[in-house]
Scaffold this active site. Structure first.
Site, PDB file in Angstrom:
ATOM      1  N   HIS A 138       0.797  -1.234   0.000  1.00 10.90           N
ATOM      2  CA  HIS A 138       0.000   0.000   0.000  1.00 10.90           C
ATOM      3  C   HIS A 138       0.828   1.281   0.000  1.00 10.90           C
ATOM      4  CE1 HIS A 138      -2.848   3.078   1.373  1.00 10.90           C
ATOM      5  NE2 HIS A 138      -1.914   3.402   2.246  1.00 10.90           N
ATOM      6  N   SER A 157     -34.220  28.867   8.353  1.00  9.49           N
ATOM      7  CA  SER A 157     -33.360  29.452   9.384  1.00  9.49           C
ATOM      8  C   SER A 157     -32.154  30.167   8.794  1.00  9.49           C
ATOM      9  CB  SER A 157     -32.850  28.362  10.325  1.00  9.49           C
ATOM     10  OG  SER A 157     -33.923  27.720  10.955  1.00  9.49           O
ATOM     11  N   HIS A 169     -25.912  23.903  20.495  1.00 11.10           N
ATOM     12  CA  HIS A 169     -26.087  24.656  19.254  1.00 11.10           C
ATOM     13  C   HIS A 169     -25.373  26.012  19.266  1.00 11.10           C
ATOM     14  CE1 HIS A 169     -28.872  21.573  18.279  1.00 11.10           C
ATOM     15  NE2 HIS A 169     -29.399  22.203  17.244  1.00 11.10           N
ATOM     16  N   GLU A 223     -24.182  18.052   5.822  1.00  6.11           N
ATOM     17  CA  GLU A 223     -23.327  19.243   5.788  1.00  6.11           C
ATOM     18  C   GLU A 223     -21.973  18.979   5.128  1.00  6.11           C
ATOM     19  OE1 GLU A 223     -24.702  18.024   8.556  1.00  6.11           O
ATOM     20  OE2 GLU A 223     -26.152  19.531   9.237  1.00  6.11           O
TER      21      GLU A 223
END
Ligand SMILES: Cc1ncc(C[n+]2csc(CCOP(=O)(O)OP(=O)(O)O)c2C)c(N)n1
Length: 665
Positions: free
Chosen positions: A255, A377, A466, A404
């Site tokens: 690898h 929002s 949040h 996201e």
């Protein structure tokens, strides 16, 4: 000849890795047959015009296999990739860095290396192709996006977001070749994964095929079939990592380290490749060069069709691909600023952002908006933006869903593809979920705009899960990302102007949920935010106190300054919408703006980190030192002491301490 062409890739990869004394030979040797068939029979490109807008895009998502791409570009005759670059693999200043980096050599369509980013970026490229096709038609935009992805790419979480988004949007021009070698760094894939990738992709709405990745006929047929699919295609190609290496093939030892002289000698025998390192026999070079000429005719035909367009369409296509903004753009922002001067508005900056977008989007057809399921929002959907979906690629608003990370990566792909300017929204707290892709946008210098609303404890009742506290500092730490935090409607319009005009990197615009006063009254044709920080309110006499604030805290600073003045202490306020733009100003402007007041106070509802160059390490800071709490925003500002009272108290205490010290001296 196909086998010899593939062996040329294998030889260049093992020799370059050996010369560099580091690198990854396993993937290029394993995927050489796939790359040979793809580039010599399917991919549409012309090395003589590597930026031809209607070329197919190729993304090596498994960026550690960079030598595969470098070898192919060299063999095809790309001017940027002479043999010297391969000999200089991984060396300072070469066009062949350890992982492919956008901008180093043409033919490298995106930077890859962090696994999973490439496949998600490719989703954005495939989407941009459809968007441009909807605007300019099949004659001008009609290409595909091919990805070579490894086990690691498909194990990373971002890939799930990306494949479900691509499946939902039915991006049938996206074709992923999965280098299904069953091996990762730690060993056999069975150590850590037992996913049925075929079932997984089918569940996401993809067409799938399983083939032997060393059988040219099967690769060819699978790629042919993929081109007629009405859905994105996964081709799981079974390969042997390090194919040809006598003892390391099929093992993780192939690898990521040079094979070693002995193993390379054995591979040369096994592959019937008796040639010197970096030497490719002329007949094999010729075969590759002929492959490189394959699409020249198609490009010329495209050019003829392009020249036949009416002048307006041609000009528009060229403008958009060049990334130039339309001439009406600056005027739209100026008109908004004039209106705000005539009729000031108290509103959240997220709402002010929508106001700006209402003016900008009608004159900027290339802007492609979106939100990660927070449309109402984030206020990123302005009037008239129709939804972009599988039935309407001409739409301009993307419901990215709760994805996201892939949203951020897809926006990178859209920007890299060209012709569109992507922006989208989520809460600032979730910038963490976008961060690896934002970092790549910054590294690649791509115009991608992130609207991050709910930018502090000011969001209130949703509470500390949040409420960002470290996020502004964390974003400001990313080189070449411009972070904006506007204080009112006018600054928000100016920050949008700057973010959209910025051609060489991404921007993040942090916006409030809570309402703010308009502080900039009167019309100023200059974009004051362009300098990153500016004096918003002067002191009545030589300032004793300078207050520096961003976003929602600027109005608190203004109130504090007024009251300090009332108490006989001249105080000024500097608005700091962007650290990065301020840091880029001349020393004299910075010095003038920071000023000479003996007391400096930074005010931001976030951690202090990053403020010291402005306020000094002996400066005062009114902000956060830990997580927030769940309560109405006014209560939180009181609770955490981000108030005019707190600013005044601290500033006066410092003034008194300085006076006492002066008396002593
Ligand atoms: C996000 C991320 N995590 C970790 C790595 C380090 N890394 C590079 S390759 C790799 C996995 C190798 O397995 P695979 O993807 O199957 O590649 P192959 O061994 O087939 O070349 C890892 C963990 C990385 N590049 N990106």
């Amino acid at each position: 000849m196909q086998t010899a062409m593939a062996n040329a890739i294998r030889a260049l990869a093992m020799d370059a890795v050996q010369a560099a004394k580091s690198g990854h030979p396993g993937l290029p040797m394993g995927a050489a047959d796939i790359a040979t068939i793809l580039f010599s029979r399917h991919l549409k490109f012309d090395p003589a015009d590597p930026h031809w807008p209607d070329r197919d895009r190729f993304v090596l998502s498994a960026g550690h296999g960079s030598m595969l791409l470098y070898a192919v570009l060299h063999l095809l005759g790309y001017e940027d990739m002479p043999i010297e670059e391969l000999k200089n693999f991984r060396q300072l200043g070469s066009r062949t860095p350890g992982h492919p980096e956008y901008g180093h050599a043409s033919g490298v369509e995106t930077t890859t290396g962090p696994l999973g980013q490439g496949i998600a970026t490719a989703v954005g490229m495939a989407l941009a192709e459809r968007i441009m096709n909807a605007g300019f038609g099949d004659g001008i935009v009609d290409h595909r996006t091919y990805v070579l992805a490894s086990d690691g790419d498909l194990m990373e979480g971002i890939s799930q977001e990306a494949i479900t988004l691509a499946g939902h949007l039915k991006l049938n021009r996206l074709i992923v070749l999965f280098d299904d070698n069953g091996v990762t760094i730690d060993g056999d894939i069975s150590l850590s994964d037992s996913t049925d990738q075929i079932a997984r992709f089918e569940a996401a709405g993809w067409r799938t095929a399983s083939i032997d990745g060393h059988d040219p006929g099967q690769i060819d047929a699978a790629l042919d079939a993929a081109r007629t699919s009405d859905r994105p295609t996964l081709i799981a190609a079974r390969t042997t990592i390090g194919f040809g290496a006598p003892t390391k093939a099929g093992k993780s030892s192939a690898h990521g380290a040079p094979l070693g002289e002995e193993e390379i000698a054995g591979a040369r025998k096994a592959l019937d490749w008796p040639h010197e390192p970096f030497h490719i026999p002329a007949d094999i070079v010729d075969a590759w060069r002929i492959a490189g000429l394959r699409s020249r005719h198609a490009r010329k035909e495209w050019k003829a069709r392009f020249d036949d367009l009416d002048a307006e369409q041609r000009g528009e296509f060229e403008r958009r691909m060049a990334g130039d903004l339309p001439s009406a753009f600056d005027g739209a922002i100026e008109a908004l600023k004039r209106d705000l001067a005539a009729e000031p508005k108290t509103m959240a900056t997220r709402k002010a952002s929508e106001l700006a977008l209402e003016r900008v989007n009608p004159v900027l057809p290339e802007s492609i908006a979106g939100s990660a399921d927070l449309t109402g929002s984030n206020n990123t959907r302005s009037t008239g933006l129709t939804i972009l979906n599988a039935e309407n690629y001409g739409g301009r608003f993307i419901h990215y869903g709760i994805r996201e990370h892939a949203m951020a990566a897809a926006m990178n792909g859209m920007a890299l593809h060209g012709g569109v300017i992507p922006y989208s929204g989520t809460f600032l707290i979730f910038s963490d979920y976008c961060r690896p892709a934002i970092r790549l946008a910054a590294l690649m210098g791509q115009r991608v705009i992130h609207v991050f609303t709910h930018d502090s404890i000011g969001l209130g009742e949703d509470g500390p899960t949040h409420q960002p506290v470290e996020h502004l500092a964390a974003l400001r730490a990313i080189p070449n990302l411009t972070v904006f935090r506007p204080a009112d409607t006018v600054e928000t319009a100016e920050c949008w102007q700057l973010a959209l005009a910025r051609r060489d990197g991404p921007s993040a615009i942090a916006l409030t949920r809570q309402s703010l006063d308009q502080l900039r009254l009167g019309f100023d044709e200059h974009n004051l935010c362009a300098r990153g920080a500016y004096e918003l309110r002067a002191a009545s006499a030589e300032a004793e106190i300078s207050l520096f604030a961003s976003g929602s805290e600027v109005q608190i600073a203004v109130e504090a300054a007024q009251r300090l003045e009332d108490e006989g202490h001249p105080a000024r306020v500097v608005s700091v919408p962007s650290f990065e733009l301020f840091a880029a100003q001349s020393a004299s402007y910075r010095g003038e703006t920071i000023g000479t007041a003996p007391v400096r106070v930074g005010i931001e509802a976030a951690i202090r980190q990053g403020w010291d160059p402005i306020i000094g390490d002996d400066g005062l800071f009114v902000g956060m030192t830990g997580f927030g709490a769940s309560a109405p925003h006014q209560a939180l500002y009181e609770h955490f002491g981000i108030t005019a009272d707190a600013i005044i108290e601290q500033a006066l205490a410092r003034l008194a301490a300085l006076a006492a010290q002066a008396d002593k001296d």
